[in-house]
Design an enzyme around this catalytic site. Structure first.
Site, PDB file in Angstrom:
ATOM      1  N   LYS A  82     -38.789  44.307  33.100  1.00  0.00           N
ATOM      2  CA  LYS A  82     -39.047  43.771  31.758  1.00  0.00           C
ATOM      3  C   LYS A  82     -38.989  42.250  31.738  1.00  0.00           C
ATOM      4  O   LYS A  82     -39.682  41.613  30.958  1.00  0.00           O
ATOM      5  CB  LYS A  82     -38.039  44.330  30.750  1.00  0.00           C
ATOM      6  CG  LYS A  82     -38.316  45.772  30.370  1.00  0.00           C
ATOM      7  CD  LYS A  82     -37.647  46.139  29.062  1.00  0.00           C
ATOM      8  CE  LYS A  82     -37.920  47.587  28.717  1.00  0.00           C
ATOM      9  NZ  LYS A  82     -37.162  48.059  27.567  1.00  0.00           N
ATOM     10  N   LYS A  90     -44.550  56.108  34.428  1.00  0.00           N
ATOM     11  CA  LYS A  90     -44.007  57.101  33.488  1.00  0.00           C
ATOM     12  C   LYS A  90     -44.717  56.995  32.132  1.00  0.00           C
ATOM     13  O   LYS A  90     -45.194  55.927  31.756  1.00  0.00           O
ATOM     14  CB  LYS A  90     -42.492  56.935  33.335  1.00  0.00           C
ATOM     15  CG  LYS A  90     -42.060  55.784  32.474  1.00  0.00           C
ATOM     16  CD  LYS A  90     -40.643  55.984  31.929  1.00  0.00           C
ATOM     17  CE  LYS A  90     -40.351  54.856  30.938  1.00  0.00           C
ATOM     18  NZ  LYS A  90     -39.167  54.972  30.157  1.00  0.00           N
ATOM     19  N   LYS A 120     -43.875  54.988  25.384  1.00  0.00           N
ATOM     20  CA  LYS A 120     -44.400  54.645  24.059  1.00  0.00           C
ATOM     21  C   LYS A 120     -44.751  53.167  23.968  1.00  0.00           C
ATOM     22  O   LYS A 120     -45.432  52.752  23.044  1.00  0.00           O
ATOM     23  CB  LYS A 120     -43.388  55.024  22.973  1.00  0.00           C
ATOM     24  CG  LYS A 120     -42.023  54.386  23.129  1.00  0.00           C
ATOM     25  CD  LYS A 120     -40.981  55.057  22.245  1.00  0.00           C
ATOM     26  CE  LYS A 120     -39.593  54.626  22.650  1.00  0.00           C
ATOM     27  NZ  LYS A 120     -38.591  55.647  22.514  1.00  0.00           N
TER      28      LYS A 120
HETATM   29  P1  AMP Z   1     -36.338  55.661  25.474  1.00  0.00           P
HETATM   30  O1  AMP Z   1     -37.565  56.062  24.730  1.00  0.00           O
HETATM   31  O2  AMP Z   1     -36.639  54.704  26.575  1.00  0.00           O
HETATM   32  O3  AMP Z   1     -35.207  55.269  24.593  1.00  0.00           O
HETATM   33  O4  AMP Z   1     -35.868  56.979  26.215  1.00  0.00           O
HETATM   34  C1  AMP Z   1     -35.162  58.011  25.569  1.00  0.00           C
HETATM   35  C2  AMP Z   1     -34.897  59.129  26.526  1.00  0.00           C
HETATM   36  O5  AMP Z   1     -36.126  59.743  26.933  1.00  0.00           O
HETATM   37  C3  AMP Z   1     -34.216  58.665  27.824  1.00  0.00           C
HETATM   38  O6  AMP Z   1     -33.309  59.672  28.229  1.00  0.00           O
HETATM   39  C4  AMP Z   1     -35.355  58.563  28.779  1.00  0.00           C
HETATM   40  O7  AMP Z   1     -34.919  58.723  30.117  1.00  0.00           O
HETATM   41  C5  AMP Z   1     -36.246  59.723  28.344  1.00  0.00           C
HETATM   42  N1  AMP Z   1     -37.635  59.478  28.708  1.00  0.00           N
HETATM   43  C6  AMP Z   1     -38.418  58.453  28.271  1.00  0.00           C
HETATM   44  N2  AMP Z   1     -39.646  58.529  28.799  1.00  0.00           N
HETATM   45  C7  AMP Z   1     -39.644  59.616  29.610  1.00  0.00           C
HETATM   46  C8  AMP Z   1     -40.623  60.239  30.451  1.00  0.00           C
HETATM   47  N3  AMP Z   1     -41.855  59.743  30.566  1.00  0.00           N
HETATM   48  N4  AMP Z   1     -40.261  61.346  31.140  1.00  0.00           N
HETATM   49  C9  AMP Z   1     -39.020  61.852  31.027  1.00  0.00           C
HETATM   50  N5  AMP Z   1     -38.058  61.327  30.265  1.00  0.00           N
HETATM   51  C10 AMP Z   1     -38.355  60.226  29.549  1.00  0.00           C
END
Ligand code: AMP
Ligand code: TRP
Length: 329
Positions: free
Chosen positions: A112, A196, A199
């Site tokens: 980042k 990955k 969003k």
């Molecule tokens: P975040 O949106 O970054 O706050 O992620 C929230 C949760 O979703 C965390 O536990 C991430 O590890 C999981 N997560 C986010 N993107 C993915 C993805 N593409 N595949 C699996 N888990 C995800």
């Protein structure tokens, strides 16, 4: 005593199918066996610029999605991080236990900080705030996707360091709970299957937002990148695109990867992707309906108020305990 679970999701935009399959879906399973705390981590979202009005909406929408995906506010504690001031206070105390070197080594920080022009201090100390979230609740288990494992390792290091310093168990050392890739631990981008699903991706065709309308979902799967062959077969290394789609299919239908491979053997990618789009749209339909119900004025606010009260009682006690250890109380 019942095990404690803590996890957080950032309200930094529309939640994706990756968030759901990699994280939230697992939360719903854990809530009946353990004492769960699920947090909308709005302070983490501030590490990169956010539009205030959009952030305010996203916080509520993330909480609505938690509930719509099956987290039961009667069973689990659902709350917003900034509503419980102990998180920010604990974060400072832990910053004084963490080393700059270990924070600089975090892959997400390195990634980042090269993408943003002005790198804030918050981007560097982000994993310490995450450690505060977890350690405040003495969580035994932290369900997260693969991308968060390194941050969790740091939380463990900090907890162990503090425990050693005081020669007693000040904090519970948490364990990660991460599904393997074939079970949703890392859902990949629909356009670049080596990245990955995220969003924050600039191209919305690369991810499925949980609130995407059915026809958009079907379209996005139609344009998902596969590979030059035409065989529906699980092979992470040589067929990352198809393998990712198969994992999504398997998690939404409850069928094994093998069953899916057999069903589509010889059918080609077109039929597989069309069916997958419809399956995902069907899986998300009840969640989207529930979000609508939860959008009535005051409903989610009441859930979050009650959650913040329950969380603050636990977190406040732990904060005071650590303040006493350090001599600032
Ligand atoms: P975040 O949106 O970054 O706050 O992620 C929230 C949760 O979703 C965390 O536990 C991430 O590890 C999981 N997560 C986010 N993107 C993915 C993805 N593409 N595949 C699996 N888990 C995800
Ligand atoms: N850093 C996590 C992410 O981006 C979100 C998060 C913040 C979290 N605090 C947490 C996850 C505590 C688990 C436990 O996905």
């Amino acid at each position: 005593m019942q095990k404690r679970v803590f996890s957080g999701v950032q309200p930094s935009g529309a939640l994706t199918l990756g968030n759901y399959l990699g994280a939230i879906k697992n939360f719903t399973r854990l809530q009946h066996e353990t004492n769960c705390f699920f947090c909308v981590v709005d302070l983490h979202a501030l590490t990169v610029p956010q539009d205030p009005a959009a952030l305010r909406e996203n916080i509520k929408n993330t909480a609505r999605l938690f509930v719509a995906c099956g987290l039961d506010p009667q069973v689990s504690t659902i709350f917003v991080q900034s509503h419980v001031s102990a998180h920010a206070e604990m974060s400072w105390l832990l910053e004084c236990q963490a080393y700059i070197g270990e924070l600089r080594r975090m892959t997400q920080f390195k990634d980042k900080s090269t993408r943003h022009e002005n790198v804030t201090a918050g981007l560097l100390t982000y994993p310490v705030l995450m450690a505060a979230d977890i350690l405040l609740y003495d969580a035994d288990l932290v369900p997260v996707g693969e991308d968060q494992k390194q941050h969790l390792e740091l939380t463990r290091d900090i907890a162990i360091r503090v425990n050693n310093r005081f020669g007693e168990k000040v904090f519970t050392v948490p364990e990660p709970y991460t599904p393997p890739r074939s079970a949703g631990g890392r859902i990949m981008s629909l356009l670049e299957p080596e990245k990955k699903m995220s969003k924050s991706d600039e191209n919305p065709k690369s991810y499925i937002a949980l609130l995407d309308p059915p026809e958009v979902i079907v379209k996005k799967f139609k344009s998902a990148v596969t590979d030059s062959g035409n065989e529906v077969r699980y092979d992470e290394e040589n067929k990352p695109g198809v393998s990712n789609l198969m994992v999504i299919y398997s998690l939404c239908s409850g069928e094994s990867l093998e069953t899916i491979a057999n069903r589509y053997s010889g059918a080609g990618y077109g039929k597989f992707k069309q069916d997958l789009g419809e399956l995902v749209a069907e899986t998300l339909r009840p969640i989207q309906e529930k979000v609508k119900e939860l959008s009535a004025p005051g409903v989610i606010e009441e859930i979050l108020d009650s959650g913040a009260g329950k969380a603050a009682a636990v977190a406040g006690a732990k904060l005071r305990f650590f303040q006493e250890k350090l001599g600032v109380r």
